[in-house]
Design a protein around this motif. Structure first.
Motif, short mmCIF file in Angstrom:
data_model
loop_
_atom_site.label_atom_id
_atom_site.label_comp_id
_atom_site.label_asym_id
_atom_site.label_seq_id
_atom_site.Cartn_x
_atom_site.Cartn_y
_atom_site.Cartn_z
N ILE A 87 -16.06 8.51 -10.84
CA ILE A 87 -14.94 8.58 -9.90
C ILE A 87 -14.24 7.23 -9.83
CG2 ILE A 87 -14.31 8.85 -7.46
CD1 ILE A 87 -16.41 11.01 -7.24
N ILE A 88 -15.02 6.15 -9.77
CA ILE A 88 -14.45 4.81 -9.77
C ILE A 88 -13.58 4.60 -11.00
CG2 ILE A 88 -15.00 2.36 -10.03
CD1 ILE A 88 -15.45 3.26 -7.24
N ALA A 89 -14.05 5.04 -12.14
CA ALA A 89 -13.30 4.88 -13.38
C ALA A 89 -11.98 5.65 -13.32
CB ALA A 89 -14.14 5.36 -14.57
N SER A 90 -12.01 6.85 -12.73
CA SER A 90 -10.78 7.64 -12.60
C SER A 90 -9.79 6.97 -11.67
CB SER A 90 -11.11 9.05 -12.09
OG SER A 90 -11.90 9.77 -13.02
N VAL A 91 -10.29 6.47 -10.55
CA VAL A 91 -9.42 5.76 -9.60
C VAL A 91 -8.79 4.54 -10.29
CG1 VAL A 91 -9.35 4.46 -7.44
CG2 VAL A 91 -10.76 6.51 -7.59
N HIS A 92 -9.63 3.78 -10.96
CA HIS A 92 -9.16 2.58 -11.65
C HIS A 92 -8.09 2.92 -12.68
CE1 HIS A 92 -9.22 -0.85 -14.40
NE2 HIS A 92 -9.73 -1.56 -13.42
N ALA A 93 -8.31 3.97 -13.46
CA ALA A 93 -7.37 4.35 -14.51
C ALA A 93 -6.02 4.76 -13.93
CB ALA A 93 -7.96 5.49 -15.35
N GLU A 94 -6.05 5.56 -12.86
CA GLU A 94 -4.80 6.02 -12.25
C GLU A 94 -4.02 4.85 -11.64
OE1 GLU A 94 -3.48 8.80 -12.64
OE2 GLU A 94 -5.10 10.09 -13.29
N ILE A 95 -4.72 3.99 -10.94
CA ILE A 95 -4.04 2.85 -10.32
C ILE A 95 -3.49 1.91 -11.38
CG2 ILE A 95 -4.39 0.78 -8.92
CD1 ILE A 95 -6.29 2.39 -7.17
N SER A 96 -4.26 1.66 -12.43
CA SER A 96 -3.80 0.78 -13.50
C SER A 96 -2.54 1.33 -14.15
CB SER A 96 -4.89 0.61 -14.56
OG SER A 96 -6.00 -0.08 -14.02
N SER A 97 -2.50 2.66 -14.35
CA SER A 97 -1.31 3.28 -14.95
C SER A 97 -0.10 3.12 -14.05
CB SER A 97 -1.57 4.77 -15.22
OG SER A 97 -2.57 4.93 -16.20
N VAL A 98 -0.30 3.33 -12.76
CA VAL A 98 0.80 3.19 -11.81
C VAL A 98 1.29 1.75 -11.76
CG1 VAL A 98 1.36 3.19 -9.35
CG2 VAL A 98 0.28 5.18 -10.37
N MET A 99 0.34 0.80 -11.72
CA MET A 99 0.71 -0.60 -11.55
C MET A 99 1.50 -1.16 -12.73
SD MET A 99 -0.25 -1.40 -8.57
CE MET A 99 0.11 -3.15 -8.65
N THR A 100 1.36 -0.53 -13.91
CA THR A 100 2.09 -1.01 -15.09
C THR A 100 3.32 -0.18 -15.40
OG1 THR A 100 0.59 0.29 -16.50
CG2 THR A 100 0.02 -2.02 -16.14
N SER A 101 3.64 0.78 -14.55
CA SER A 101 4.82 1.62 -14.78
C SER A 101 6.09 0.83 -14.47
CB SER A 101 4.75 2.88 -13.92
OG SER A 101 4.94 2.56 -12.54
N PRO A 102 7.19 1.11 -15.17
CA PRO A 102 8.45 0.40 -14.91
C PRO A 102 8.90 0.52 -13.46
CG PRO A 102 8.58 1.59 -16.99
CD PRO A 102 7.31 2.02 -16.33
N GLU A 103 8.75 1.70 -12.85
CA GLU A 103 9.18 1.88 -11.47
C GLU A 103 8.38 1.02 -10.51
OE1 GLU A 103 11.09 3.34 -8.01
OE2 GLU A 103 11.64 3.13 -10.12
N MET A 104 7.06 0.98 -10.71
CA MET A 104 6.23 0.16 -9.83
C MET A 104 6.56 -1.32 -10.01
SD MET A 104 3.95 0.50 -7.49
CE MET A 104 2.77 -0.49 -6.57
N GLY A 108 0.81 -1.21 0.00
CA GLY A 108 0.00 0.00 0.00
C GLY A 108 0.85 1.26 0.00
N ARG A 109 1.91 1.27 0.76
CA ARG A 109 2.78 2.45 0.82
C ARG A 109 3.54 2.67 -0.48
NH1 ARG A 109 2.97 4.66 5.84
NH2 ARG A 109 1.96 3.36 7.45
N ILE A 110 3.95 1.57 -1.11
CA ILE A 110 4.59 1.71 -2.42
C ILE A 110 3.61 2.30 -3.43
CG2 ILE A 110 5.55 0.41 -4.37
CD1 ILE A 110 6.70 -1.57 -2.33
N LEU A 111 2.39 1.77 -3.44
CA LEU A 111 1.36 2.26 -4.36
C LEU A 111 1.02 3.71 -4.07
CD1 LEU A 111 -0.72 1.76 -6.58
CD2 LEU A 111 -2.26 0.86 -4.84
N ALA A 112 0.86 4.07 -2.79
CA ALA A 112 0.52 5.45 -2.43
C ALA A 112 1.59 6.43 -2.89
CB ALA A 112 0.32 5.55 -0.92
N ALA A 113 2.86 6.05 -2.74
CA ALA A 113 3.95 6.93 -3.16
C ALA A 113 3.93 7.16 -4.66
CB ALA A 113 5.29 6.33 -2.72
N GLU A 114 3.67 6.09 -5.42
CA GLU A 114 3.64 6.22 -6.88
C GLU A 114 2.42 7.02 -7.34
OE1 GLU A 114 6.10 5.26 -9.02
OE2 GLU A 114 7.15 4.96 -7.12
N LEU A 115 1.28 6.84 -6.68
CA LEU A 115 0.09 7.62 -7.03
C LEU A 115 0.30 9.10 -6.71
CD1 LEU A 115 -2.73 5.21 -5.82
CD2 LEU A 115 -2.40 6.01 -8.17
N THR A 116 0.97 9.38 -5.60
CA THR A 116 1.26 10.77 -5.24
C THR A 116 2.12 11.42 -6.32
OG1 THR A 116 1.09 10.36 -2.86
CG2 THR A 116 2.42 12.25 -3.55
#
Length: 238
Positions: A179-196, A46-54
Motif C-alpha cells: 500500500i505504501i508503494a502504491s501511495v508513493h507511486a501515485e503521489i510521485s506521478s502527481v508531483m511530476t505532472s506539468p499541472e502540479m 495539501g489541497r493542491i495535491l489532494a485535487a490532483e490525486l483525486t
C-alpha cells in the motif's frame, strides 16, 4: 519578513518492512490529515495535491484539518487510524516559535497590523503579496526564489544562512509495504505532472524527489540540526 521561502516540496512515505496482498489502492475515499488550520502553507499545498490525486485516481482525497496543541492533536489522530492507506498525514518543518495555531492565522494578524513581522512560508502569503501587503524582505534559501528573482536572500547578508520548509506525506506505522508503494507511486506521478509543477510555481514552491531512505536521512539530519540549535539557545519546553 520571511525566513522559509526557499521551499522544497518533499513527498515520500516511510515504508514498513512487510508485504501482503491487498486490493488496488485507492478504492475508496482517502483522508489527508493536516495538523494545522486552513490558510497555512501545509493546507494550501495539501489541497493542491489532494485535487490532483483525486483527478488522477478517480477517488476522493479529502483534507481533514485537525489543529491544536502545536500540531499534536492532528499527529495523534492520524497515528491512531487503521494502517490501511486511507488516512495519510501531511506535515511541514515548523521552526519558528510563534503563538499562533498556524501560518494562516499568523498571516491574517500580520496583514491586519496586529503583528509587525512574520517568519513563514511563501505559499501562506503569496495571494496577499499582490496587494502590497505584506512586504517581503528576504527569502531563507541559499538561492533566490525564481518567483521573486529580485528578492534577496538572508544569506546575502548573513553568509551561510539556510532555512527552508519542506512538506512530507506520512502513513500510520505498520501500513503494509504494498500500500505504501502504491501511495508513493501515485503521489510521485502527481508531483511530476506539468499541472502540479505549474501550480507549485504559482505558490513559489519547488519540488524534489527522494527515495524513502533519503527522506529518512533528511529527517534525521534536520532533527539533529535543530536539536543543536535548541541546546545552544537553552530553549526549554513550557
Amino acid at each position: 519578513m520571511r525566513k522559509n521561502i526557499g521551499v522544497a516540496v518533499l513527498v515520500w512515505i516511510t515504508v514498513a518492512v512487510m508485504s501482503s496482498a491487498h486490493a488496488a489502492w485507492p478504492d475508496k475515499t482517502v483522508r489527508i490529515t493536516i495538523p494545522w488550520p486552513p490558510g497555512g502553507s501545509t493546507d494550501i499545498i495539501g489541497r493542491i495535491l489532494a485535487a490532483e490525486l483525486t483527478k488522477r485516481t478517480k477517488q476522493q482525497f479529502i483534507i481533514d484539518n485537525r489543529s491544536g496543541a502545536g500540531s499534536i492533536i492532528g499527529l495523534q489522530h492520524a497515528s491512531q487510524q487503521p494502517p490501511d492507506g486511507y488516512t495519510l498525514m501531511m506535515t511541514k518543518t515548523h521552526l519558528a516559535h510563534v503563538p499562533f495555531k498556524g501560518g494562516g492565522p499568523a498571516a491574517a494578524d500580520t496583514m491586519a497590523g496586529h503583528t509587525e513581522i512574520m517568519l513563514g512560508s511563501l505559499p501562506t502569503v503569496v495571494a496577499m503579496v499582490g496587494s502590497g501587503r505584506p512586504k517581503l524582505l528576504a527569502t531563507g534559501g541559499l538561492k533566490r526564489n525564481p518567483k521573486y528573482p529580485n528578492m534577496p536572500t538572508v544569506a546575502e547578508t548573513v553568509p551561510g544562512y539556510d532555512s527552508t520548509i519542506w512538506w512530507g506525506m506520512f502513513a500510520p506505522r505498520n501500513t503494509p509495504a504494498d500500500i505504501i508503494a502504491s501511495v508513493h507511486a501515485e503521489i510521485s506521478s502527481v508531483m511530476t505532472s506539468p499541472e502540479m509543477m505549474r501550480r507549485l510555481d504559482e505558490q513559489g514552491a519547488g519540488h524534489s524527489q527522494m527515495s524513502s531512505a533519503e527522506f529518512g536521512k533528511l529527517m534525521v539530519s534536520e532533527t539533529n540540526e535543530w536539536l543543536e540549535v535548541i541546546r545552544l539557545a537553552g530553549i526549554k519546553a513550557e
